[in-house]
Design a protein around this motif. Structure first.
Motif, short mmCIF file in Angstrom:
data_model
loop_
_atom_site.label_atom_id
_atom_site.label_comp_id
_atom_site.label_asym_id
_atom_site.label_seq_id
_atom_site.Cartn_x
_atom_site.Cartn_y
_atom_site.Cartn_z
N SER A 195 0.94 -0.86 -0.20
CA SER A 195 -0.02 0.33 0.00
C SER A 195 0.92 1.29 0.31
CB SER A 195 -0.58 -0.20 0.95
OG SER A 195 -0.09 -0.11 2.72
N GLU A 196 1.91 1.24 0.93
CA GLU A 196 2.65 2.25 1.10
C GLU A 196 3.56 2.36 -0.63
OE1 GLU A 196 4.39 5.39 3.27
OE2 GLU A 196 2.58 4.01 3.72
N GLY A 197 4.00 0.95 -1.01
CA GLY A 197 4.61 1.58 -2.74
C GLY A 197 3.42 2.01 -3.22
N LYS A 198 2.30 2.10 -3.54
CA LYS A 198 1.43 2.55 -4.67
C LYS A 198 0.77 3.90 -4.14
CE LYS A 198 -4.05 1.90 -5.77
NZ LYS A 198 -3.59 2.81 -6.51
N ARG A 199 1.04 4.29 -2.84
CA ARG A 199 0.72 5.63 -2.69
C ARG A 199 2.66 6.35 -3.34
NH1 ARG A 199 0.43 8.31 2.28
NH2 ARG A 199 1.48 6.94 3.49
N ILE A 200 3.67 6.38 -3.45
CA ILE A 200 4.25 6.52 -3.89
C ILE A 200 4.23 6.30 -5.23
CG2 ILE A 200 6.61 6.61 -3.92
CD1 ILE A 200 7.15 5.27 -1.87
N ALA A 201 3.58 5.53 -5.86
CA ALA A 201 3.77 5.42 -6.85
C ALA A 201 2.29 6.43 -7.70
CB ALA A 201 2.84 3.81 -8.04
N ASP A 202 1.55 6.97 -7.06
CA ASP A 202 0.29 7.55 -7.21
C ASP A 202 0.85 9.58 -6.98
OD1 ASP A 202 -1.84 5.66 -7.22
OD2 ASP A 202 -2.70 6.41 -5.21
N ALA A 203 1.70 9.54 -6.08
CA ALA A 203 2.82 10.78 -6.12
C ALA A 203 3.26 10.98 -7.43
CB ALA A 203 3.58 10.78 -5.16
N LEU A 204 4.50 10.05 -7.89
CA LEU A 204 4.72 10.10 -8.66
C LEU A 204 4.19 10.61 -10.54
CD1 LEU A 204 7.65 9.35 -10.74
CD2 LEU A 204 6.66 6.99 -11.19
N GLY A 205 2.71 9.98 -10.06
CA GLY A 205 2.47 10.11 -11.34
C GLY A 205 2.41 9.72 -13.00
N LYS A 206 2.27 10.96 -13.37
CA LYS A 206 3.24 10.77 -15.17
C LYS A 206 4.35 11.77 -15.22
CE LYS A 206 -1.55 10.85 -17.05
NZ LYS A 206 -2.95 11.46 -17.79
N ASN A 207 5.34 11.40 -14.15
CA ASN A 207 6.34 12.34 -14.20
C ASN A 207 7.37 11.56 -14.45
OD1 ASN A 207 5.31 15.05 -13.74
ND2 ASN A 207 4.17 14.70 -11.78
N LYS A 208 8.70 12.11 -14.24
CA LYS A 208 10.21 10.89 -14.36
C LYS A 208 10.83 11.07 -13.43
CE LYS A 208 12.68 13.98 -17.52
NZ LYS A 208 12.69 15.62 -17.14
N ALA A 209 10.62 11.76 -12.26
CA ALA A 209 10.71 11.88 -11.09
C ALA A 209 9.94 11.78 -10.04
CB ALA A 209 12.29 12.70 -10.87
N VAL A 210 10.75 11.44 -8.29
CA VAL A 210 9.84 11.99 -7.33
C VAL A 210 10.87 12.12 -6.13
CG1 VAL A 210 8.86 9.08 -6.77
CG2 VAL A 210 7.73 11.26 -5.92
N ILE A 211 10.63 13.38 -5.66
CA ILE A 211 10.94 12.93 -4.47
C ILE A 211 10.23 12.36 -3.11
CG2 ILE A 211 12.12 15.27 -2.83
CD1 ILE A 211 12.59 17.06 -5.10
N LEU A 212 11.48 11.69 -2.55
CA LEU A 212 10.29 11.06 -1.11
C LEU A 212 11.05 11.79 -0.31
CD1 LEU A 212 10.93 7.27 -2.59
CD2 LEU A 212 9.07 8.70 -3.80
N ARG A 213 9.59 12.18 1.26
CA ARG A 213 10.30 13.25 1.69
C ARG A 213 10.78 12.58 3.00
NH1 ARG A 213 5.44 14.85 5.08
NH2 ARG A 213 6.74 14.33 6.82
N ASN A 214 12.52 13.40 2.91
CA ASN A 214 13.03 12.18 3.96
C ASN A 214 13.36 11.11 3.41
OD1 ASN A 214 10.19 13.53 5.52
ND2 ASN A 214 12.58 14.28 6.50
N HIS A 215 13.83 10.70 2.83
CA HIS A 215 13.77 9.02 2.27
C HIS A 215 15.40 9.37 0.81
CE1 HIS A 215 12.53 5.52 0.47
NE2 HIS A 215 13.53 5.21 0.86
N GLY A 216 14.84 9.95 -0.07
CA GLY A 216 15.20 10.43 -1.21
C GLY A 216 15.27 10.16 -2.73
N LEU A 217 15.59 10.58 -3.67
CA LEU A 217 14.41 10.65 -4.90
C LEU A 217 14.71 8.88 -5.52
CD1 LEU A 217 18.09 12.91 -6.04
CD2 LEU A 217 16.00 13.82 -4.99
#
Length: 250
Positions: free
Chosen positions: A153-175
Protein backbone atom coordinates in the motif's frame (compact mmCIF):
# COMPACT_ATOMS: atom_id res chain seq x y z
CA UNK A 1 14.97 1.98 -27.81
CA UNK A 2 17.31 4.72 -29.00
CA UNK A 3 19.90 5.24 -31.69
CA UNK A 4 22.56 3.54 -29.54
CA UNK A 5 20.55 0.33 -29.17
CA UNK A 6 21.70 -2.46 -31.47
CA UNK A 7 19.43 -4.66 -33.54
CA UNK A 8 18.66 -7.87 -31.67
CA UNK A 9 18.37 -11.29 -33.30
CA UNK A 10 16.71 -12.97 -30.31
CA UNK A 11 15.01 -12.23 -27.02
CA UNK A 12 18.00 -13.76 -25.23
CA UNK A 13 20.33 -11.28 -26.92
CA UNK A 14 18.11 -8.34 -25.99
CA UNK A 15 17.77 -9.60 -22.42
CA UNK A 16 21.53 -9.85 -22.00
CA UNK A 17 21.96 -6.34 -23.38
CA UNK A 18 19.45 -4.96 -20.87
CA UNK A 19 21.03 -6.86 -17.97
CA UNK A 20 24.46 -5.48 -18.84
CA UNK A 21 23.11 -1.91 -18.88
CA UNK A 22 21.51 -2.57 -15.50
CA UNK A 23 24.73 -3.99 -14.02
CA UNK A 24 26.64 -0.98 -15.36
CA UNK A 25 24.15 1.35 -13.68
CA UNK A 26 24.84 -0.24 -10.30
CA UNK A 27 28.59 0.13 -10.82
CA UNK A 28 28.08 3.79 -11.69
CA UNK A 29 25.89 4.37 -8.65
CA UNK A 30 28.63 2.86 -6.52
CA UNK A 31 31.27 5.05 -8.15
CA UNK A 32 29.19 8.15 -7.45
CA UNK A 33 28.65 7.20 -3.80
CA UNK A 34 24.99 6.23 -4.01
CA UNK A 35 25.44 3.10 -1.87
CA UNK A 36 24.03 3.12 1.66
CA UNK A 37 24.34 -0.33 3.20
CA UNK A 38 21.67 -2.62 1.77
CA UNK A 39 19.49 0.24 0.49
CA UNK A 40 18.96 1.15 -3.14
CA UNK A 41 17.60 -0.60 -6.19
CA UNK A 42 17.16 -0.24 -9.93
CA UNK A 43 14.70 -2.36 -11.88
CA UNK A 44 14.00 -3.01 -15.55
CA UNK A 45 11.22 -4.91 -17.25
CA UNK A 46 12.07 -8.17 -18.95
CA UNK A 47 11.83 -7.70 -22.75
CA UNK A 48 9.66 -10.80 -23.18
CA UNK A 49 7.63 -11.07 -19.98
CA UNK A 50 6.55 -7.51 -19.32
CA UNK A 51 5.14 -8.29 -15.87
CA UNK A 52 8.57 -9.57 -14.78
CA UNK A 53 11.43 -7.31 -13.86
CA UNK A 54 15.14 -7.60 -13.13
CA UNK A 55 16.55 -6.22 -9.89
CA UNK A 56 19.79 -6.25 -7.94
CA UNK A 57 20.43 -9.09 -5.46
CA UNK A 58 19.99 -8.24 -1.80
CA UNK A 59 23.19 -7.65 0.21
CA UNK A 60 25.45 -7.58 -2.84
CA UNK A 61 27.33 -4.28 -2.98
CA UNK A 62 26.62 -2.20 -6.08
CA UNK A 63 30.33 -2.29 -6.92
CA UNK A 64 30.19 -6.10 -7.16
CA UNK A 65 27.03 -6.57 -9.23
CA UNK A 66 27.43 -8.39 -12.55
CA UNK A 67 24.84 -9.15 -15.22
CA UNK A 68 24.66 -12.78 -14.07
CA UNK A 69 23.94 -11.73 -10.46
CA UNK A 70 20.67 -10.01 -11.35
CA UNK A 71 17.39 -11.41 -10.10
CA UNK A 72 14.20 -11.82 -12.14
CA UNK A 73 10.96 -11.58 -10.16
CA UNK A 74 7.29 -11.42 -11.07
CA UNK A 75 4.70 -8.87 -10.00
CA UNK A 76 3.90 -10.98 -6.92
CA UNK A 77 7.50 -11.03 -5.72
CA UNK A 78 8.27 -14.61 -6.71
CA UNK A 79 11.92 -15.20 -7.61
CA UNK A 80 12.06 -16.70 -11.10
CA UNK A 81 15.81 -16.46 -11.73
CA UNK A 82 18.76 -15.80 -9.48
CA UNK A 83 20.46 -17.30 -6.45
CA UNK A 84 20.08 -14.47 -3.92
CA UNK A 85 17.31 -12.88 -1.92
CA UNK A 86 15.61 -9.63 -2.93
CA UNK A 87 15.15 -6.41 -1.02
CA UNK A 88 11.60 -6.22 0.33
CA UNK A 89 11.48 -2.46 -0.16
CA UNK A 90 12.62 -2.88 -3.76
CA UNK A 91 9.66 -5.12 -4.45
CA UNK A 92 7.12 -2.96 -2.62
CA UNK A 93 8.17 0.24 -4.40
CA UNK A 94 9.08 -0.97 -7.86
CA UNK A 95 6.26 -3.44 -8.39
CA UNK A 96 3.75 -0.67 -7.64
CA UNK A 97 5.45 1.69 -10.08
CA UNK A 98 5.66 -0.89 -12.87
CA UNK A 99 1.97 -1.74 -12.38
CA UNK A 100 0.88 1.91 -12.35
CA UNK A 101 3.09 3.00 -15.27
CA UNK A 102 3.05 0.56 -18.22
CA UNK A 103 5.09 3.16 -20.14
CA UNK A 104 7.94 2.82 -17.63
CA UNK A 105 10.62 0.27 -18.45
CA UNK A 106 13.04 1.05 -15.62
CA UNK A 107 13.03 2.75 -12.21
CA UNK A 108 15.91 3.82 -9.98
CA UNK A 109 16.06 4.64 -6.28
CA UNK A 110 18.98 4.93 -3.91
CA UNK A 111 20.01 6.80 -0.80
CA UNK A 112 22.26 9.36 -2.44
CA UNK A 113 23.66 12.06 -0.11
CA UNK A 114 22.26 15.21 -1.69
CA UNK A 115 19.00 13.54 -2.66
CA UNK A 116 18.41 12.50 0.94
CA UNK A 117 19.39 15.92 2.27
CA UNK A 118 17.23 17.81 -0.23
CA UNK A 119 14.27 15.51 0.43
CA UNK A 120 14.03 16.78 4.01
CA UNK A 121 13.06 20.22 2.70
CA UNK A 122 9.77 18.95 1.28
CA UNK A 123 9.96 21.05 -1.86
CA UNK A 124 10.64 20.71 -5.58
CA UNK A 125 13.73 21.64 -7.51
CA UNK A 126 13.66 25.15 -8.91
CA UNK A 127 14.78 26.07 -12.45
CA UNK A 128 17.96 27.72 -11.22
CA UNK A 129 20.33 26.19 -13.77
CA UNK A 130 20.16 24.85 -17.30
CA UNK A 131 20.60 21.28 -16.08
CA UNK A 132 17.87 21.60 -13.43
CA UNK A 133 15.41 22.48 -16.20
CA UNK A 134 15.46 18.80 -17.21
CA UNK A 135 13.04 18.32 -14.29
CA UNK A 136 10.96 21.46 -14.82
CA UNK A 137 7.29 20.56 -14.19
CA UNK A 138 8.27 16.90 -14.55
CA UNK A 139 8.80 15.85 -10.96
CA UNK A 140 6.65 15.64 -7.85
CA UNK A 141 6.87 15.14 -4.09
CA UNK A 142 5.76 12.24 -1.92
CA UNK A 143 5.12 14.49 1.05
CA UNK A 144 5.02 11.88 3.80
CA UNK A 145 7.28 9.51 5.70
CA UNK A 146 6.09 6.49 7.69
CA UNK A 147 9.18 4.27 7.82
CA UNK A 148 10.92 1.77 5.54
CA UNK A 149 8.63 0.88 2.64
CA UNK A 150 7.72 -2.80 3.03
CA UNK A 151 3.97 -2.57 2.53
CA UNK A 152 2.45 -2.75 -0.95
CA UNK A 153 0.00 0.00 0.00
CA UNK A 154 2.92 2.33 0.69
CA UNK A 155 4.48 1.49 -2.68
CA UNK A 156 1.18 2.35 -4.33
CA UNK A 157 1.10 5.73 -2.58
CA UNK A 158 4.57 6.46 -3.95
CA UNK A 159 3.44 5.44 -7.44
CA UNK A 160 0.43 7.72 -7.09
CA UNK A 161 2.67 10.61 -6.05
CA UNK A 162 4.97 9.98 -9.01
CA UNK A 163 2.00 10.30 -11.35
CA UNK A 164 3.07 10.80 -14.96
CA UNK A 165 6.36 12.45 -14.03
CA UNK A 166 9.91 11.19 -14.58
CA UNK A 167 10.89 11.64 -10.93
CA UNK A 168 9.55 11.97 -7.41
CA UNK A 169 11.23 13.31 -4.29
CA UNK A 170 10.43 11.02 -1.35
CA UNK A 171 10.35 13.26 1.70
CA UNK A 172 12.98 12.34 4.34
CA UNK A 173 14.03 9.45 2.11
CA UNK A 174 15.57 10.36 -1.24
CA UNK A 175 14.98 10.37 -4.98
CA UNK A 176 13.26 8.03 -7.41
CA UNK A 177 13.42 8.31 -11.19
CA UNK A 178 11.88 6.36 -14.05
CA UNK A 179 12.47 6.01 -17.77
CA UNK A 180 11.77 4.15 -20.98
CA UNK A 181 15.13 2.38 -20.59
CA UNK A 182 17.71 1.60 -17.93
CA UNK A 183 19.91 4.27 -19.48
CA UNK A 184 17.22 6.90 -19.03
CA UNK A 185 16.20 6.03 -15.47
CA UNK A 186 19.84 5.85 -14.31
CA UNK A 187 20.80 9.11 -16.02
CA UNK A 188 17.83 11.01 -14.59
CA UNK A 189 18.80 9.82 -11.12
CA UNK A 190 22.41 10.95 -11.55
CA UNK A 191 21.27 14.29 -13.00
CA UNK A 192 18.70 14.86 -10.26
CA UNK A 193 21.21 14.15 -7.51
CA UNK A 194 23.49 16.74 -9.08
CA UNK A 195 20.65 19.27 -9.35
CA UNK A 196 19.87 18.80 -5.65
CA UNK A 197 23.52 19.36 -4.81
CA UNK A 198 23.73 22.55 -6.88
CA UNK A 199 20.53 24.02 -5.43
CA UNK A 200 21.72 23.33 -1.89
CA UNK A 201 25.05 25.02 -2.65
CA UNK A 202 23.21 28.04 -4.05
CA UNK A 203 20.89 28.28 -1.05
CA UNK A 204 23.78 27.94 1.41
CA UNK A 205 25.39 31.07 -0.09
CA UNK A 206 22.82 33.25 1.63
CA UNK A 207 22.17 35.09 -1.63
CA UNK A 208 18.83 35.12 -3.40
CA UNK A 209 19.24 33.19 -6.68
CA UNK A 210 17.79 34.35 -9.98
CA UNK A 211 15.55 31.62 -11.40
CA UNK A 212 15.16 31.00 -15.10
CA UNK A 213 11.95 32.53 -16.44
CA UNK A 214 9.12 30.06 -16.89
CA UNK A 215 9.00 30.30 -20.70
CA UNK A 216 12.73 29.72 -20.96
CA UNK A 217 12.65 26.94 -18.35
CA UNK A 218 10.02 25.18 -20.47
CA UNK A 219 12.07 25.73 -23.62
CA UNK A 220 15.19 24.37 -21.92
CA UNK A 221 13.18 21.37 -20.70
CA UNK A 222 12.44 20.54 -24.32
CA UNK A 223 16.19 20.63 -24.95
CA UNK A 224 17.39 18.87 -21.78
CA UNK A 225 14.53 16.79 -20.39
CA UNK A 226 13.53 14.39 -23.17
CA UNK A 227 14.24 10.63 -23.22
CA UNK A 228 16.72 10.78 -26.09
CA UNK A 229 18.81 13.32 -24.18
CA UNK A 230 19.12 10.93 -21.25
CA UNK A 231 20.20 8.13 -23.60
CA UNK A 232 22.87 10.36 -25.11
CA UNK A 233 24.18 11.49 -21.72
CA UNK A 234 24.28 7.98 -20.28
CA UNK A 235 26.37 6.56 -23.12
CA UNK A 236 29.77 8.07 -22.15
CA UNK A 237 29.24 6.97 -18.56
CA UNK A 238 28.44 3.43 -19.70
CA UNK A 239 31.48 3.34 -21.96
CA UNK A 240 33.67 4.61 -19.12
CA UNK A 241 32.52 2.07 -16.52
CA UNK A 242 32.73 -0.89 -18.92
CA UNK A 243 36.29 0.05 -19.82
CA UNK A 244 37.22 0.39 -16.16
CA UNK A 245 35.28 -2.64 -14.88
CA UNK A 246 34.62 -5.07 -17.76
CA UNK A 247 33.73 -7.89 -15.36
CA UNK A 248 30.29 -6.30 -14.89
CA UNK A 249 29.30 -7.71 -18.29
CA UNK A 250 29.69 -11.31 -17.13
Amino acid sequence: MNEFTPTFHSIEEERQYIKQRLAASFRLFSKFGFNDGSAGHITVRDPENKNHFWVNPYLVHFSQVTASDLMRIDEDGNILEGKHDINGAAFAIHSAIHKARPDVTAAAHSHSPYGMAFSTLGKKLEPLTQDACAFYQDHSIFNDYTGVVYEMSEGKRIADALGKNKAVILRNHGLLTVGHSVDEAAWWFIAMERACQIQMIIESSGQKPIPIEAKYAEHTYQQMGLPEVAAHDFKPLYDRIVKEQPDLLN
